[in-house]
Scaffold this motif. Structure first.
Motif: not given
Length: 180
Positions: A6-10, A17-20, A65-66, A73-78
């Protein structure tokens, strides 16, 4: 596993590196307020392994979610298949963000990308979303992305013990409904 931009997200595959930061989210009482018990690091890591396996099997699921600007890393979506124990069926859209990412429109932006993927790439006829009756922030996102609630669809989640997290609301949308 496709990436969504998206404009701001991947929305991308999970990385080591997302685990922590994922574990820190799952240990945050505010992030887990409408989700139930806090998770240990081991439980949190297991959820990532499960999400990756399900994505590989179904070709849809939970993306990491990046923030594109920072790479953070700012979370998850799906999208996820609705559990068999629930009183409805289909595919569910969802999101979970670190607290510092709340209030910036990221959940809405990520959810719209997930809806587009579900309708366009997967050809889904309908996508649902559910949350606890008291999770007003998520319900606001559901309305912003064009979902509608029929109170007759509200339900008790049988996987949750008696208490405030058991009462849930259900929102729905189709490809024909306006989004965003």
């Amino acid at each position: 596993m496709p990436e969504l931009r998206t404009d701001r997200l991947l929305l991308r595959r999970w990385r080591e590196s997302d685990l922590e930061p994922w574990a820190a989210m799952n240990a945050d009482p505010e992030v887990r307020e409408h989700l139930g018990e806090l998770l240990t690091r081991e439980q949190s890591d297991a959820t990532v392994a499960l999400m990756q396996a399900e994505f590989d099997e179904r070709e849809f699921g939970w993306w990491a979610l990046e923030a594109r600007e920072t790479g953070e890393f700012i979370g998850r979506a799906g999208l996820d298949e609705v559990g068999e124990d629930l009183p409805f069926a289909g595919v569910d859209v969802g999101w979970r963000l670190i607290r510092s990412a709340w209030g910036h429109g990221y959940a809405t932006e990520a959810a719209l990308a997930c809806l587009a993927f579900g309708f366009e790439a997967l050809g889904l006829p309908e996508i649902v979303a559910s949350t606890t009756v008291n999770n007003l922030r998520s319900q606001a996102v559901m309305r912003r992305i064009g979902m509608a609630r029929d109170p007759a669809d509200d339900f008790e989640d049988p996987s949750v013990p008696e208490g405030p997290l058991r009462q849930c609301v259900l929102y729905r949308t189709t490809a024909e409904m306006p989004t965003g």
